[in-house]
Design an enzyme around this catalytic site. Structure first.
Site, mmCIF file in Angstrom:
data_model
loop_
_atom_site.group_PDB
_atom_site.id
_atom_site.type_symbol
_atom_site.label_atom_id
_atom_site.label_comp_id
_atom_site.label_asym_id
_atom_site.label_seq_id
_atom_site.Cartn_x
_atom_site.Cartn_y
_atom_site.Cartn_z
ATOM 1 N N ARG A 1 -109.516 -60.412 -53.718
ATOM 2 C CA ARG A 1 -108.292 -61.497 -53.548
ATOM 3 C C ARG A 1 -107.352 -61.288 -54.756
ATOM 4 N NH1 ARG A 1 -109.920 -67.474 -52.346
ATOM 5 N NH2 ARG A 1 -111.137 -67.809 -54.171
ATOM 6 N N LYS B 1 -110.251 -70.858 -46.434
ATOM 7 C CA LYS B 1 -109.857 -72.342 -46.003
ATOM 8 C C LYS B 1 -108.480 -72.635 -46.558
ATOM 9 C CE LYS B 1 -112.710 -74.576 -49.706
ATOM 10 N NZ LYS B 1 -112.716 -73.118 -50.564
ATOM 11 N N ARG C 1 -116.194 -81.500 -52.583
ATOM 12 C CA ARG C 1 -117.199 -80.577 -52.839
ATOM 13 C C ARG C 1 -118.555 -81.442 -53.234
ATOM 14 N NH1 ARG C 1 -112.944 -76.688 -54.311
ATOM 15 N NH2 ARG C 1 -113.699 -74.600 -54.543
ATOM 16 N N ARG D 1 -120.225 -69.389 -58.553
ATOM 17 C CA ARG D 1 -119.448 -70.423 -57.356
ATOM 18 C C ARG D 1 -120.041 -70.364 -56.051
ATOM 19 N NH1 ARG D 1 -113.909 -67.865 -56.958
ATOM 20 N NH2 ARG D 1 -113.477 -69.580 -55.795
ATOM 21 N N ARG E 1 -107.670 -63.950 -59.666
ATOM 22 C CA ARG E 1 -108.003 -65.333 -60.329
ATOM 23 C C ARG E 1 -109.029 -65.009 -61.224
ATOM 24 N NH1 ARG E 1 -108.777 -69.839 -55.847
ATOM 25 N NH2 ARG E 1 -110.555 -70.263 -56.988
HETATM 26 P P1 AMP Z 1 -110.562 -73.217 -55.449
HETATM 27 O O1 AMP Z 1 -109.254 -73.005 -55.594
HETATM 28 O O2 AMP Z 1 -110.726 -74.601 -54.354
HETATM 29 O O3 AMP Z 1 -111.778 -72.452 -54.919
HETATM 30 O O4 AMP Z 1 -111.035 -74.055 -56.684
HETATM 31 C C1 AMP Z 1 -111.148 -73.240 -58.068
HETATM 32 C C2 AMP Z 1 -112.098 -74.080 -58.877
HETATM 33 O O5 AMP Z 1 -111.497 -75.579 -59.238
HETATM 34 C C3 AMP Z 1 -113.332 -74.569 -58.422
HETATM 35 O O6 AMP Z 1 -114.301 -73.474 -58.725
HETATM 36 C C4 AMP Z 1 -113.647 -75.636 -59.388
HETATM 37 O O7 AMP Z 1 -113.986 -75.518 -60.907
HETATM 38 C C5 AMP Z 1 -112.395 -76.415 -59.409
HETATM 39 N N1 AMP Z 1 -112.155 -77.467 -58.282
HETATM 40 C C6 AMP Z 1 -111.579 -77.530 -57.301
HETATM 41 N N2 AMP Z 1 -111.557 -78.402 -56.362
HETATM 42 C C7 AMP Z 1 -112.752 -79.271 -57.069
HETATM 43 C C8 AMP Z 1 -113.516 -80.345 -56.500
HETATM 44 N N3 AMP Z 1 -113.047 -81.172 -55.392
HETATM 45 N N4 AMP Z 1 -114.497 -80.802 -57.388
HETATM 46 C C9 AMP Z 1 -114.795 -80.106 -58.339
HETATM 47 N N5 AMP Z 1 -114.222 -78.934 -58.919
HETATM 48 C C10 AMP Z 1 -113.072 -78.527 -58.201
#
Ligand code: AMP
Length: 218
Positions: A129, A15, A90, A169, A158
């Protein structure tokens, strides 16, 4: 009227990559809450203090903090004509808060795109990744390069792509984020794309879906 787009999908669905492409094609800012948090951590800003440990465990950062981050970001001038959101909402509480924000802006309904990918494929993708440790860009998964094509920074996994954290996750996604799809599913501007196709095909499908959803809501 603005184009307000959300790209949804489990971790590893692509995404982020698709949101970048869509945003640049439509001349809109791509707003990734994960990127905002990672940048805050790199800069050790206040918002990062609580978020870092939760992110490293694969847990969600609390709704109030995330909603405040997004409200502040959407208020910036570059988001005046719309946005492509990646990684938000989320939770259902975040989705409700976003509806309120959009209503206050008076900028038209949301187009919700769900990038669907089977779970075994997600685990495989996340294991390989790499992102840039300097600018945070996603590396091309088909390349074996060790440095970022954009800024020359070192590529690294990461910390939350570690296998144990990935499984957490995915569990968090099923528990907290899948209900958000149900929240949106009945809307006329909700679309699901097959994310197991090539990135170019997914991008083409998403573009067509955005045109179709934008026309349908007029
Ligand atoms: P992502 O890069 O979108 O996979 O986000 C990495 C991490 O950031 C997630 O596993 C959460 O710990 C935190 N995170 C990102 N966006 C949100 C959100 N909208 N609500 C809560 N935690 C978030």
């Amino acid at each position: 009227m603005g184009l307000n787009v959300i790209v949804m999908g489990p971790p590893g669905a692509g995404k982020g990559t698709q949101a970048v492409r869509l945003a640049s094609e439509r001349g809109l800012p791509k707003i990734s809450t994960g990127d905002i948090l990672r940048e805050a951590i790199r800069e050790t800003s206040a918002v990062a203090l609580g978020a870092k440990a939760r992110m490293e465990r694969g847990e969600l950062v609390d709704d109030a903090a995330m909603i405040a981050i997004v409200a502040e970001r959407l208020a910036k001038p570059d988001a005046g004509n719309g946005f492509v959101l990646d990684g938000f909402p989320r939770t259902v509480a975040q989705a409700q808060a976003l509806d309120e924000l959009i209503e206050q802006r008076g900028s038209g309904p949301l187009i919700v795109l769900d990038v669907a990918v089977p779970e075994h494929e997600l685990v495989r993708r996340l294991a390989s990744r790499r992102i840039c440790s300097v600018c945070g860009a996603n590396a091309d998964p088909s390349s074996s390069a060790t440095v970022c094509q954009k800024c020359g920074g070192q590529l690294a996994q990461r910390t939350d792509d570690d296998q144990g954290v990935v499984l957490e996750r995915l569990r968090v996604y099923q528990r907290s984020t899948r209900p958000v799809l149900e929240y949106y599913r009945g809307r006329s501007a909700f679309r699901v794309v097959n994310g197991a196709q090539s990135p170019d095909q997914v991008a083409a499908d998403l573009n067509a879906m955005v045109d179709d959803a934008a026309a349908a809501r007029r």
